[in-house]
Design a protein around this motif. Structure first.
Motif, mmCIF file in Angstrom:
data_model
loop_
_atom_site.group_PDB
_atom_site.id
_atom_site.type_symbol
_atom_site.label_atom_id
_atom_site.label_comp_id
_atom_site.label_asym_id
_atom_site.label_seq_id
_atom_site.Cartn_x
_atom_site.Cartn_y
_atom_site.Cartn_z
ATOM 1 N N TRP A 19 0.857 -1.176 0.000
ATOM 2 C CA TRP A 19 0.000 0.000 0.000
ATOM 3 C C TRP A 19 0.894 1.226 0.000
ATOM 4 C CZ3 TRP A 19 -4.653 0.684 -1.500
ATOM 5 C CH2 TRP A 19 -5.257 1.926 -1.286
ATOM 6 N N PRO A 20 0.594 2.223 -0.809
ATOM 7 C CA PRO A 20 1.496 3.371 -0.935
ATOM 8 C C PRO A 20 1.566 4.205 0.338
ATOM 9 C CG PRO A 20 -0.553 3.777 -2.105
ATOM 10 C CD PRO A 20 -0.585 2.341 -1.693
ATOM 11 N N ARG A 21 2.733 4.758 0.569
ATOM 12 C CA ARG A 21 2.969 5.649 1.703
ATOM 13 C C ARG A 21 3.587 6.934 1.185
ATOM 14 N NH1 ARG A 21 6.877 2.344 5.350
ATOM 15 N NH2 ARG A 21 6.691 4.206 6.664
ATOM 16 N N SER A 22 3.346 8.007 1.868
ATOM 17 C CA SER A 22 3.844 9.315 1.431
ATOM 18 C C SER A 22 5.375 9.319 1.376
ATOM 19 C CB SER A 22 3.364 10.412 2.378
ATOM 20 O OG SER A 22 4.009 11.638 2.070
ATOM 21 N N PRO A 23 5.952 9.783 0.257
ATOM 22 C CA PRO A 23 7.410 9.893 0.167
ATOM 23 C C PRO A 23 7.924 11.263 0.595
ATOM 24 C CG PRO A 23 6.461 10.303 -1.984
ATOM 25 C CD PRO A 23 5.294 10.061 -1.042
ATOM 26 N N ALA A 24 7.046 12.112 1.143
ATOM 27 C CA ALA A 24 7.406 13.508 1.383
ATOM 28 C C ALA A 24 8.596 13.663 2.328
ATOM 29 C CB ALA A 24 6.197 14.269 1.919
ATOM 30 N N ALA A 25 8.576 12.958 3.457
ATOM 31 C CA ALA A 25 9.655 13.115 4.441
ATOM 32 C C ALA A 25 10.998 12.674 3.870
ATOM 33 C CB ALA A 25 9.326 12.325 5.706
ATOM 34 N N LEU A 26 11.008 11.530 3.192
ATOM 35 C CA LEU A 26 12.252 11.056 2.579
ATOM 36 C C LEU A 26 12.694 11.980 1.455
ATOM 37 C CD1 LEU A 26 11.653 7.197 2.492
ATOM 38 C CD2 LEU A 26 13.422 8.411 3.789
ATOM 39 N N ALA A 27 11.741 12.544 0.729
ATOM 40 C CA ALA A 27 12.077 13.484 -0.344
ATOM 41 C C ALA A 27 12.751 14.729 0.221
ATOM 42 C CB ALA A 27 10.825 13.861 -1.127
ATOM 43 N N ARG A 28 12.220 15.249 1.330
ATOM 44 C CA ARG A 28 12.835 16.435 1.945
ATOM 45 C C ARG A 28 14.250 16.123 2.428
ATOM 46 N NH1 ARG A 28 7.484 17.279 3.896
ATOM 47 N NH2 ARG A 28 7.950 16.110 5.807
ATOM 48 N N ALA A 29 14.419 14.972 3.068
ATOM 49 C CA ALA A 29 15.746 14.599 3.557
ATOM 50 C C ALA A 29 16.729 14.428 2.397
ATOM 51 C CB ALA A 29 15.657 13.309 4.371
ATOM 52 N N THR A 30 16.267 13.819 1.315
ATOM 53 C CA THR A 30 17.124 13.630 0.143
ATOM 54 C C THR A 30 17.512 14.960 -0.477
ATOM 55 O OG1 THR A 30 16.040 11.510 -0.321
ATOM 56 C CG2 THR A 30 17.306 12.496 -2.102
ATOM 57 N N ALA A 31 16.553 15.872 -0.579
ATOM 58 C CA ALA A 31 16.837 17.189 -1.151
ATOM 59 C C ALA A 31 17.847 17.955 -0.304
ATOM 60 C CB ALA A 31 15.543 17.980 -1.298
ATOM 61 N N VAL A 32 17.713 17.862 1.027
ATOM 62 C CA VAL A 32 18.660 18.541 1.917
ATOM 63 C C VAL A 32 20.066 17.975 1.738
ATOM 64 C CG1 VAL A 32 19.319 18.843 4.336
ATOM 65 C CG2 VAL A 32 16.949 19.243 3.628
ATOM 66 N N LEU A 33 20.174 16.659 1.657
ATOM 67 C CA LEU A 33 21.487 16.045 1.498
ATOM 68 C C LEU A 33 22.082 16.332 0.122
ATOM 69 C CD1 LEU A 33 20.906 12.670 3.353
ATOM 70 C CD2 LEU A 33 22.475 14.499 4.010
ATOM 71 N N LEU A 34 21.249 16.397 -0.893
ATOM 72 C CA LEU A 34 21.750 16.802 -2.210
ATOM 73 C C LEU A 34 22.246 18.248 -2.165
ATOM 74 C CD1 LEU A 34 19.116 15.108 -4.541
ATOM 75 C CD2 LEU A 34 21.579 14.669 -4.555
ATOM 76 N N GLY A 35 21.579 19.083 -1.359
ATOM 77 C CA GLY A 35 22.078 20.440 -1.157
ATOM 78 C C GLY A 35 23.445 20.434 -0.498
ATOM 79 N N LEU A 36 23.666 19.498 0.439
ATOM 80 C CA LEU A 36 24.979 19.353 1.064
ATOM 81 C C LEU A 36 26.026 18.929 0.038
ATOM 82 C CD1 LEU A 36 26.703 19.344 3.640
ATOM 83 C CD2 LEU A 36 25.987 16.973 4.012
ATOM 84 N N VAL A 37 25.638 18.034 -0.870
ATOM 85 C CA VAL A 37 26.543 17.629 -1.953
ATOM 86 C C VAL A 37 26.929 18.840 -2.796
ATOM 87 C CG1 VAL A 37 26.670 16.328 -4.119
ATOM 88 C CG2 VAL A 37 25.762 15.238 -2.067
ATOM 89 N N ILE A 38 25.958 19.679 -3.104
ATOM 90 C CA ILE A 38 26.234 20.885 -3.891
ATOM 91 C C ILE A 38 27.213 21.794 -3.146
ATOM 92 C CG2 ILE A 38 25.194 23.003 -4.800
ATOM 93 C CD1 ILE A 38 22.669 21.330 -5.370
ATOM 94 N N ALA A 39 27.007 21.945 -1.826
ATOM 95 C CA ALA A 39 27.903 22.790 -1.035
ATOM 96 C C ALA A 39 29.336 22.255 -1.057
ATOM 97 C CB ALA A 39 27.390 22.885 0.401
ATOM 98 N N THR A 40 29.501 20.949 -0.906
ATOM 99 C CA THR A 40 30.858 20.374 -0.937
ATOM 100 C C THR A 40 31.469 20.474 -2.328
ATOM 101 O OG1 THR A 40 29.998 18.129 -1.324
ATOM 102 C CG2 THR A 40 30.353 18.796 0.961
ATOM 103 N N ASP A 41 30.631 20.394 -3.362
ATOM 104 C CA ASP A 41 31.137 20.569 -4.724
ATOM 105 C C ASP A 41 31.631 21.998 -4.950
ATOM 106 O OD1 ASP A 41 30.713 17.961 -5.538
ATOM 107 O OD2 ASP A 41 28.735 18.357 -6.379
#
Length: 242
Positions: A19-41
Motif C-alpha cells: 500500500w502506498p505511503r507518502s514519500p514527502a519526508a524522505l524526499a525532503r531529507a534527500t533534497a537537503v542532502l543533495l544540497g549538502l553535496v552541492i555545497a561540498t562541490d
C-alpha cells in the motif's frame, strides 16, 4: 442521469499486501542532502581553482617560499574537499535509495504494468557493473510513468537530463582521478585539476537536476494519493489491541 467516471485499467495487480505511503519526508531529507553535496562541490571547485593557480605559477617558473606555502595549502584543501565530498555522497546515497525504494513500491501499487524491472533492481541496479549505466534511469522513468495522472502522456526530459549529466560527470571524475594519481609534472597536475574542476561543476548541475526529479516525482505521488486515483480501495484499519 450522470455517467460514472471511467475506471483506469490496471492489467497487473499490485504486489500483495503493498500500500502506498507518502514519500514527502524522505524526499525532503534527500533534497537537503543533495544540497549538502552541492555545497561540498562548490568548496571543491574553490580547491580546484587554487590547485590550478599554483601549478600554473610553477609551470611559469615562479620560485620561492611563497609558492611552496601556497602549494601546501592548495594540496591540503584539495584533499579535504575530496573527503567532504565522499562523506556527503555516502550519506546522500543511503537516504536517496530509501526514497527511491519508497516511490518504487508506491508506483507498483499505482500501476504495476508500467515496470520493466523487478523491484530488487531498485537497489541492486546501482551497484552491478555495466547495467548500472542504464538500469537506475529506467527504474526512475518507470516510477515516473506509473505516478502520473491516468491517461496523461509520459515524458522524461528531466530524468534524461539528470541521468545524462550524471554519466558524463562520472566519466570525468574517473578521468581526473586517474590523471591526478599519474601526474609527475606541474603541467600534468594542472590538467588533472582542470578536469576535476569541470567534473565538480557538472556534479553541481546534476545534483540540482536530481533535486528537481526527487521533488517532482514525490509531488506526483502525493497528488496520486490525495486524488483517490487508486486501483483498489484502501485497506481497512488494523483492529485495536486489548
Amino acid at each position: 442521469m450522470t455517467s460514472p467516471m471511467p475506471v483506469p485499467p490496471y492489467p497487473h495487480p499490485a504486489p500483495p499486501g503493498a500500500w502506498p505511503r507518502s514519500p514527502a519526508a524522505l524526499a525532503r531529507a534527500t533534497a537537503v542532502l543533495l544540497g549538502l553535496v552541492i555545497a561540498t562541490d562548490l568548496f571543491a571547485c574553490y580547491a580546484d581553482l587554487l590547485e590550478m593557480d599554483v601549478t600554473k605559477d610553477v609551470v611559469d617558473g615562479t620560485v620561492g617560499g611563497d609558492i611552496v606555502d601556497r602549494a601546501d595549502r592548495a594540496d591540503a584543501l584539495y584533499g579535504l574537499s575530496g573527503i567532504l565530498q565522499g562523506v556527503a555522497l555516502l550519506a546522500t546515497i543511503v537516504v536517496y535509495l530509501c526514497w527511491l525504494w519508497r516511490v518504487r513500491v508506491n508506483a507498483e501499487v499505482f500501476d504495476a504494468s508500467r515496470h520493466r524491472m523487478r523491484r530488487g533492481w531498485t537497489i541492486g541496479g546501482w551497484f552491478c557493473p555495466v547495467v548500472n549505466l542504464w538500469f537506475p534511469r529506467r527504474i526512475v522513468a518507470d516510477a515516473w510513468d506509473a505516478s502520473g495522472p491516468w491517461g496523461a502522456r509520459s515524458g522524461h526530459p528531466l530524468v534524461n537530463a539528470w541521468w545524462a549529466l550524471w554519466l558524463v560527470d562520472l566519466f570525468l571524475d574517473r578521468l581526473a582521478d586517474t590523471r591526478s594519481r599519474r601526474a609527475e609534472t606541474a603541467e600534468e597536475l594542472y590538467e588533472a585539476a582542470r578536469t576535476m574542476l569541470l567534473s565538480d561543476a557538472l556534479d553541481i548541475v546534476a545534483a540540482v537536476l536530481a533535486v528537481l526529479v526527487v521533488v517532482r516525482l514525490s509531488r506526483m505521488q502525493e497528488w496520486k494519493l490525495r486524488s483517490g486515483e487508486m486501483p483498489f480501495p484502501a485497506p481497512p484499519p488494523a483492529p485495536a489491541l486489548g
